[in-house]
Motif scaffolding. Sequence first.
Motif, mmCIF file in Angstrom:
data_model
loop_
_atom_site.group_PDB
_atom_site.id
_atom_site.type_symbol
_atom_site.label_atom_id
_atom_site.label_comp_id
_atom_site.label_asym_id
_atom_site.label_seq_id
_atom_site.Cartn_x
_atom_site.Cartn_y
_atom_site.Cartn_z
ATOM 1 N N GLY A 201 0.928 -1.179 0.189
ATOM 2 C CA GLY A 201 -0.034 -0.087 -0.039
ATOM 3 C C GLY A 201 0.723 1.414 -0.175
ATOM 4 N N VAL A 202 0.629 2.226 -1.017
ATOM 5 C CA VAL A 202 1.411 3.442 -1.046
ATOM 6 C C VAL A 202 0.340 4.662 -0.890
ATOM 7 N N THR A 203 0.767 5.543 -0.205
ATOM 8 C CA THR A 203 0.193 6.926 0.040
ATOM 9 C C THR A 203 1.043 7.949 -0.463
ATOM 10 N N GLN A 204 0.494 8.826 -1.544
ATOM 11 C CA GLN A 204 1.475 9.795 -2.048
ATOM 12 C C GLN A 204 0.425 11.072 -1.913
ATOM 13 N N THR A 205 1.520 12.030 -1.128
ATOM 14 C CA THR A 205 0.478 13.398 -1.074
ATOM 15 C C THR A 205 1.473 14.520 -1.329
ATOM 16 N N VAL A 206 0.658 15.449 -2.325
ATOM 17 C CA VAL A 206 1.429 16.521 -2.739
ATOM 18 C C VAL A 206 0.668 17.870 -2.347
ATOM 19 N N THR A 207 1.305 18.853 -1.618
ATOM 20 C CA THR A 207 0.909 19.999 -1.128
ATOM 21 C C THR A 207 1.108 21.125 -2.214
ATOM 22 N N ASN A 208 0.258 21.987 -2.629
ATOM 23 C CA ASN A 208 0.390 22.758 -3.786
ATOM 24 C C ASN A 208 -0.703 23.807 -3.647
ATOM 25 N N ASP A 209 -0.492 24.912 -4.429
ATOM 26 C CA ASP A 209 -1.556 25.985 -4.164
ATOM 27 C C ASP A 209 -2.814 25.564 -5.186
ATOM 28 N N TYR A 210 -2.534 24.670 -6.095
ATOM 29 C CA TYR A 210 -3.708 24.312 -7.216
ATOM 30 C C TYR A 210 -4.331 25.393 -7.768
ATOM 31 N N GLU A 211 -3.599 26.467 -7.667
ATOM 32 C CA GLU A 211 -4.543 27.741 -7.956
ATOM 33 C C GLU A 211 -5.955 27.905 -7.472
ATOM 34 N N VAL A 212 -6.081 27.801 -6.269
ATOM 35 C CA VAL A 212 -7.203 27.880 -5.466
ATOM 36 C C VAL A 212 -7.586 29.347 -5.323
ATOM 37 N N ASN A 213 -8.853 29.776 -4.902
ATOM 38 C CA ASN A 213 -9.019 31.126 -4.525
ATOM 39 C C ASN A 213 -8.688 31.171 -3.068
ATOM 40 N N ASN A 214 -7.817 31.902 -2.656
ATOM 41 C CA ASN A 214 -7.181 31.709 -1.214
ATOM 42 C C ASN A 214 -8.305 32.413 -0.273
ATOM 43 N N PHE A 215 -9.111 33.364 -0.949
ATOM 44 C CA PHE A 215 -10.076 34.180 -0.030
ATOM 45 C C PHE A 215 -11.296 33.566 -0.092
ATOM 46 N N LEU A 216 -11.995 32.975 0.912
ATOM 47 C CA LEU A 216 -13.270 32.503 1.158
ATOM 48 C C LEU A 216 -14.399 33.288 1.456
ATOM 49 N N TYR A 217 -15.422 33.067 1.238
ATOM 50 C CA TYR A 217 -16.889 33.666 1.998
ATOM 51 C C TYR A 217 -17.997 32.934 1.356
ATOM 52 N N GLY A 218 -19.026 32.988 2.298
ATOM 53 C CA GLY A 218 -20.050 32.266 2.075
ATOM 54 C C GLY A 218 -21.195 32.339 2.974
ATOM 55 N N LEU A 219 -22.327 31.805 2.941
ATOM 56 C CA LEU A 219 -23.463 31.882 3.726
ATOM 57 C C LEU A 219 -23.653 30.552 4.862
ATOM 58 N N SER A 220 -24.170 30.831 5.894
ATOM 59 C CA SER A 220 -23.915 29.620 6.882
ATOM 60 C C SER A 220 -25.154 29.787 7.886
#
Length: 257
Positions: A201-220
Motif C-alpha cells: 500500500g502506497v500513499t502519495q501526498t502533494v501539497t500545492n496551491d492548485y490555483e485555488v481562491n485563497n479568500f473564502l466567503y459564503g453563507l451559513s
Amino acid sequence: MKTLIHLLAVLACSLSFAQETEKTEELYKAPVDFLDIFDQNRRDKELVRTTTNLVLAAGFNQALGDGNGIGDAYRFWGSGMFEIGLEFTTRLDREKDNMRINYGLGLRTNTLHINGNKEFSTNNNVTRLAPIGFDVDRSYFTQISIVAPLHVEFGCRELQTYKDGVKRYYDDDAFVFGVGAYIGLVSTSSQALKFDREGRGVTQTVTNDYEVNNFLYGLSAYAGWDNFQLFATYGLNDIFKDSPLQEKYLSFGIRLR
C-alpha cells in the motif's frame, strides 16, 4: 412489617437528601468562561452580556456546480468537513435574551473524495480534473482554512441563577437558530492518492496551491435544541480561480458547543 416501613422511609429520605445535595452542588458550580482569564472580577458580576463557547462541527462536504450534483464527481461518503473554533455570544438587549450576535474564529477542513480514478491537475495556471492513468483506492483533495463566522441568533435562553449569586444565560431546553455568513483564508491545499504497488500500500501526498481562491466567503445557518444543532454552509466563491471547474463547497452536518 414495621421494620420494612422504617427502612423504606429512611431510604426515601436518603434519596431526597442526595437529590437535594446534588441540585445544590449543581447550582453552586457557576460555569467557567474563557473571558474570566482576562478579567478577575468578571465572575463577581451578576450578569454579563458576552460569553464564549468552544464549537465543534462535523459533517458531509461536496463541491457543486456546472451540472455536478451530490455524489457525481465526488463521493458522498468520505467527503467531509470538520471545524473547531471559539465562539463569542453577545446579547443585543441588556435585559432580555431573545436575540444575539455570534462571532469568532475557527479552523476548518474541507475534504473531497474524488471519483473515477481522477485527480486535480494544474497546467498553465488552470486546474482541471484529469485521469490519473492507473487504478487508485482513494483520491483525496483537502483544504485547511481559517474562517471567521458571524451569525445573528434567535431563541430565548433560560437565565440560570447559581447559589453564589452568579447569573448566566444557557441553551438548556431552548430552541435556537442562527443565520449569517463567514469569511476566511485558505492555509493549505493538498492531494493524497492511495494505491497498491507491487503488493504494498502506497500513499502519495502533494501539497500545492492548485490555483485555488485563497479568500473564502459564503453563507451559513444552524438550528437546534440545547447545545446540539444541525448546520449548513454554502460557499459563494469558486474553489479554483480561472478554472473550468466553477464549483463551490456545500457542507452540512452536526454542530456542538
